[in-house]
Structure formats: C-alpha cells, structure tokens
Design an enzyme around this catalytic site. Structure first.
Site, PDB file in Angstrom:
ATOM      1  N   GLY A 217      -5.033  -2.830   5.270  1.00  0.00           N
ATOM      2  CA  GLY A 217      -3.492  -2.738   5.259  1.00  0.00           C
ATOM      3  C   GLY A 217      -2.896  -1.301   4.946  1.00  0.00           C
ATOM      4  CG  HIS A 218       0.757  -1.109   3.202  1.00  0.00           C
ATOM      5  ND1 HIS A 218       1.029  -0.754   1.913  1.00  0.00           N
ATOM      6  CD2 HIS A 218       1.082  -2.415   3.073  1.00  0.00           C
ATOM      7  CE1 HIS A 218       1.329  -1.625   1.048  1.00  0.00           C
ATOM      8  NE2 HIS A 218       1.091  -2.890   1.615  1.00  0.00           N
TER       9      HIS A 218
END
Lengths: 311, 311, 311
Positions: A217-218
């Site tokens: 994820g980010h």
C-alpha cells in the site's frame, strides 16, 4: 512531496483563493499530510478537533477553515474547503498526465537496463543499471528503480494510493503525489502492485524479495533483505524493519511497525505493532508460541469441562 | 532439469573449477535439487549435516565442499562454494534470455491456437491445438501448453521460483531452470501466476479449472479435474491429486500432499497433508466436521464454566 | 441475456433439435439461469428434483429431458441434453470472438475517454466521457463503462464466469453470456478482476472504489459508494447494498446479501447474509463485538478451568 523550488506563500494563497494569517513573506518548500510534514511544509486541517494536532506538527503552513490565532512560527491559509484547496495544489505541482507512448521520453533508463515487450514506463521514471523489467509490467510516473532489480511480468509499480475523504455519501479522492522507490537488488514477482505514497515515498529496501501477487500500500516502507511471500497485503504507511519475513497471504493493517527479523506465519493478520526477532501467528497475530499454546488449550478444554461437570 | 545431452564429468568439473573424487569417465545426464534427483543427476550439498542425506539420495554426482570418501556408485566434485557452482551450471545449461519480440521465433505454436493482442510468448514455448490465450498474458520460456486450453487475460505462466538461499544477510537466488506444463482442457483465470519448478516441472493436470488471481508456486503438481477458486495460493512443491477442490482464498503450505477429491473450504490454511475424499476447514485446516464441532463447543464453553463456578 | 430481438419458439426448437410441448406460436425474448429468469425467458432443467422449481419460476420456456405436462403459460422443449442445448443457444446468440486488434472496431468509446498504451478493448464495449483506462488493462466484450471512471493498470474487466457443470468426472463450462456494467465515478485498482455474469450483469455501483487485486465474481452487484480494500474476493451473485465497506483480504461467499453500510474487518470470511449498519469480524464473520467478546472469553477460560479443578 517536495516542491520543485520554494514558492512564496502569497502565490500559494492566490492559487487557492485563501487569506493569509501570518507572515506573507515566507516560502513553502513542500506539501504533505500531517503524518509526514517537516519544516517548510504545507498541510491542511478542516476539523476543529484536529487543530491542536496540526498546530503541534512540524508543518510551517496550514490550510484551515476557521479564523484562529496561528501558533508561533506557523502561518495559516484561511479558506472554505481546505481539502479541496490542498488537493488542487498537489494536482497543480504533481499532475497525473496520461501516457501516449509506451516509454515516456522523460524516463531516464540506464543503457544496460532491459525492458521486455509490452512494458510501459511513465513520465520521469528512473531505472538503474542491470535492472530487468519483464513483459507487460507497468511503471507509473516518478518511480525510482535502482540497479540489478528484477520485476516480473504484469506487475504495476506506482498506482495511486487507495485514500479517500468522505464528504456526505461520496468518497473524494486524495490526489496522489508521492513516489515508489525500489532500491538495488530487489526482486518483485508477477502481478504485484506497489502503490505510490499519498505525498511521500513507498520504499522497498535493498535486497528484499517479493513473491507473486503481493500488494504494498501507499507509503509503506520495507527494510533491507525482507522476504514477502505470495499474496501478502501490506496496508498504507506500515513500516517493516530489515529482515522481516511475511509468509503467504499474510495481511498487515495500516500504520503499523514490525521490528527487524520478525517472522509472521502464513495467513496471519497483523493488527498491532510487532517486536522484532520473534515469530507470530493468527488473525489477529500474536506470538506464535502463545497461539499454539492457546490452540492446544482450547482443544483440551471441552473434555476438561465435561470431567468437572461429572465430578 | 534434463541436460540436452549427456556431459562428461570432466567437462562439468572444468566448468566449475572442481576436483573430481571418483570416476572421471562418467556422464552427467541431469541437474536437480535433492528432492528431485534421479540416477545420472548432479546435485550439491554444502552443509555437513546434509551429507548423509545427499549420499543416500538417487543422485550420481554431488558437488561438495569437503574432502570425503564418496559412497559406492557416487562421484564427488570438490569445490569451495557448491551452491554457486550449481547455480552457474543451471544458468549455463538453461539461461534466462530477455525477450526482444512479443512472440519468440523459437516458440512452437499450433496453427489453430489463438493469441490475442499483447500476448507475450517466450523462447521454446509450445502451445497446442485449439488453445486460446487472451490479451496481455505473458508466457515465459520453455512452457508447454496442451490442446484446448483457455488462459484469460493478464496471467503470467512460468515466472521464476521464489526460492533463495540465505548467505550472511542476503538472499541468493536459486536460478530457476524448470518448466510449467499445462495439460489439455485446462482453464486458467485472469491475473493468475503459475511459477516454473526450480529444476523440475510445475504441472496443471488435464481438465483442471483455475479461477482468477490464483497463485501456483514452483514445482506444484495439480492433478486432473481439480477446481481451484479465486485467490487461492499453493506454495512450492505441493501435490494435489485428481479432483481436489480448493475454495476461495485457500492457502496451502509447501511440500504437502492433498488426496484425491479432498475439498477445502474457503479461506482455510492447509499446513499438513490431507487425506482424500474429505472436507476440511480452518487455519490450520482440520476435518470440517471437527472444526464445526470445536466451534460450537467453544461457543458453549463460557456459559458452562459460569454454571460450574456457581454450583 | 436479452436476445437481440424476439425469436419464434419453432426456430429455437430447430436449433437444438428439440420437440415443442406447448404452443409453438410464441416468441422467446431472453435466455437465463433459473435465478435470473423473467417472463419471456428460456431456461433449462435436467434433474427431476428441480422440475418443480423450474415450473414455479418466471421462465416462459424450459428445455427439459423428460416428457411431462407443461404448467399453464409455460412451454417445454424436450431434448436429450438440456445443458448442452442451452449452452449452444447462448454461444450462438452471444459468441465469444477472439480479438485480432487491440481496440475492437465495434467498441463505442467517448472522444474524451483516455486509453493508455497496451489497453485492449473487446467487441461492443462502451466507455463513457472522461473515463481513463490505464496501461495494459483488458476489457472483454460487451462491457459497459460509465463516465469519469478510472481503471488502473493490468486489470481485467469481463472475463468469463467461473461456473461449471459436473458431468462424470469432467467440468463442463457454462458459456458466459452476461456483461460487466461499471457505473459513473467508480475507481478500480491495479490487477483487479471483475467477471461477467453468467447470463446477467455484474454491476459496480456509482462512486464505489476498489483497491488493487480485488476479485469480483460473476453476477455480483455492488451498490453505490462502497469501499473495497485490496485483495478482497467476492464470489458469484452476491449483492452488496450501498455504502458497504470490506477491508483487506475479506472473502465473501456466493449468493449472499450484505446490507447497506455494513462494514467487514480485514481477513474476515463472510458465509451468511449480513444485516446493514453493523461491523463484522472473523471467519466465519460474526458481529465484531461478539467476536471480540468470544475472543476475550476464550483467552480467560483455561485459567478459570484450572481454578475450578483446584477448588
């Protein structure tokens, strides 16, 4: 994100139609979320209960929707919709531009790097010496890939953060303006997805190895020489120190910290910080020895209760 | 892997700069890991505690880092770093060569097979009659695909094994020299990943059906008419007999054996061999009837203990 | 599926070599599975125990393998293999045709939509204004995509339903003739797979956001403004009402109904209908408060039983 060069606060205020509360003769050097701000950065806050947190952050500039006294050394930009203003700035300084060609002219690809057929490389991507990107993998804008990296087919490096703000019933998207940085000697499997940070960097540390269908994820930071098995998912902003091993289908929640050389057994779900050097299991994940002892106890218990009932 | 033709032991010894302990007038016919060796094969061992296992294996030739007496019928190659020597041999005899074109000239594609736009086919791939490969799927070198197979878009067939050897703090990659073999009438979903065996074959048996986003690890052998639902992951070298059904998001650990017509319910995690003909559930997976009876007992238990405390 | 125009029953009977029991002067307007049939539709049944269900369905026409009296208002088509007959009709009226070009000539793409390099668009696909499809994504035939949709790289929209009929030891495939419909303002992550309905539509409601590596099975209906995190899998024909949130790696079984604004925590496995407005956890998923209270009780129990044994 860092701004390409420092921008006068007056110019920023004009762009978002905001009133300056503070010193207009100052320079903005970056734009970031509250978790990531450093001195010189601009952030936003639009809910009174978070004002205090914003004022105690390292940010120098804060877009805000209430007329309040700025704390010492901070400057406010007053406007109606701070989120929209913030998003318009990140979009302006780091626009997402559709690709018309497979390999952007602005990509900086080392002559010894090999890109197989169907690979797509976005604007201002850097690819280091000896790196090999296999067929049909897509690399979004601004990604930085080191030397001797191997990325297998059909992976996607640098897609947008899954990050939205609820307004009424809608999900408004935070514009993604961060990057993915992949250090030297990393191997990434087929059909992996590694998202950009919202405004900072997602980092895969040198020598780490990712199996197929891994999702990162980010803003996740993975240390050096980590081993991430197939179908693992790591949610936004989590940090893995060096030498962490996550076995198949493990899930890790957002904003967590996993210590060096921790090991998480297959299918576990990590919902808290984990100390390094230990093995974990279960969903939620606990120390593996504890999990197995709980499991054995639970298996024994019905018979023991039966005995007690008879005694 | 089988060598293209038998190679004199003296030639092999020269390539890796090793001393022969045994009969130099012999021919090496294959190279394999300890789990896969047959007579005529070359393997390596570099840790004293595994010497015995290596000497009892079917291998005829063993690269080793200690001067010992070879057992009867075996021949040793003495050198400093057996793993590196082994890897250099598999790389030499089965090199991974970057693709410059979408469909390799050396691929053997039946005239009735259909490849949609964006499909990439590696060196020496075989694709049978009536097989249909949908858009943007990538097929790595040496893959063998039978007749009437359907592979959906964006899948990756034949990526490298996720298989490393720890040396100090680094992960050194075993060179992958095995293949993927897909038999007739198989259907493979979109965004699936099926890895090559490290030195043997990954096999998908005739008539088996895989849903989307399935991951099949290196050297896995799936029997005939198996049903593998979406997002299942099967780790390296596990064997599924015929007619096995794995429901969505099931994970299966490495080197296991699942008997014919076994059925594993969704999200289960298989950590042991499973007998055929039964249903399993849980992580770790146990017989489904046992799981449900444990679950009901666990639900009842707190109330029963409360009663006992009061009595 | 709807037929392009009503077809006389006599013509259908001829195509599948069936005998009409009923009024030959009628028109067939659609073909569907039993779960989806409406008046004017044709379905099939081939097992006596399901005859009653078929006769009580909304279908007007039923392919059947036994000579029975048709119920009032229904017309039968008698033949030996109703499934094969049914499949041959759906294949005839909605054939799957291999793509020879990246963007089919029959696709209807709004001039403001942007398709990046490597995108593949099938026959009769519709793409709305302002929609952006990122590199190497594949969109199968008949998909309908609304306005301002963003689909990230390497996703696959509209692959076949994972839907088979067991005949002897083989899995015979139901021909997929449904569609995927993606409404306005949807965002779909990288490496997602959204399958067509078998004979109806898979629908992603307006404003819903899907993270990377999400799998949506055949005929699933997702409401408006849902949030589906990475690596979630939703099995065939399940319905999510508006505002549902599924966190990372959640799995949802087939044919379920999840109420509005329900929220399912990460890695849970949904095996039953869930009422809206609540949070759920566990595999199988139960109300989250119940799960955590069970968990705490189970943790306490061994000590309590020990105490009882000593008392």
């Amino acid at each position: 994100m860092r701004l390409p060069n420092p921008i006068p606060l007056t110019q920023i205020a004009k762009m978002i139609n905001a009133e300056i509360i503070g010193n207009p003769d100052t320079l903005v050097t970056g734009i970031n979320e509250i978790h990531k701000v450093v001195e010189g950065d601009l952030m936003f806050v639009d809910v009174a209960k978070y004002f205090k947190k914003a004022f105690q952050s390292a940010a120098t500039f804060i877009i805000i929707n209430e007329r309040v006294e700025p704390p010492k050394g901070k400057h406010l930009l007053l406007c109606d919709n701070p989120f929209e203003a913030y998003n318009s700035l990140t979009k302006h300084f780091s626009p997402t531009i559709p690709l018309n060609v497979s390999i952007s002219d602005s990509a900086n690809i080392h002559p010894t790097a090999r890109l197989e057929p169907g690979v797509v490389v976005g604007h201002q991507v850097t690819i280091g010496a000896g790196t090999w990107v296999r067929a049909n993998t897509v690399i979004y804008d601004h990604t930085v890939i080191g030397a001797d990296v191997l990325i297998h087919a059909n992976s996607v490096i640098g897609a947008d953060a899954f990050y939205y703000k609820k307004t009424n019933d809608n999900w408004e998207k935070w514009h993604t303006c961060g990057r993915v940085v992949i250090e030297d000697n990393v191997e990434i499997g087929a059909c992996c997805t590694i998202d950009k940070g919202v405004s900072g960097d997602t980092i895969i540390g040198a020598g780490s190895k990712l199996d197929n269908q891994v999702h990162v994820g980010h803003g996740v930071v993975i240390g050096r020489n980590c081993l991430i098995a197939a179908q693992v998912g790591i949610a936004g902003k989590t940090i893995l120190e060096d030498g962490v091993k996550l076995w198949g289908q493990v899930g890790v929640a957002a904003r967590l910290h996993i210590g060096a050389d921790a090991q998480v057994y297959a299918q576990s779900g990590v919902s808290r910080n984990l100390a390094g050097g230990q093995a974990y299991f279960g969903s939620p994940a606990i120390p593996a020895t504890e999990w197995f002892s709980d499991y054995r106890a639970a298996k024994r218990l019905p018979r023991e209760v039966e005995k007690l009932k008879k005694s």
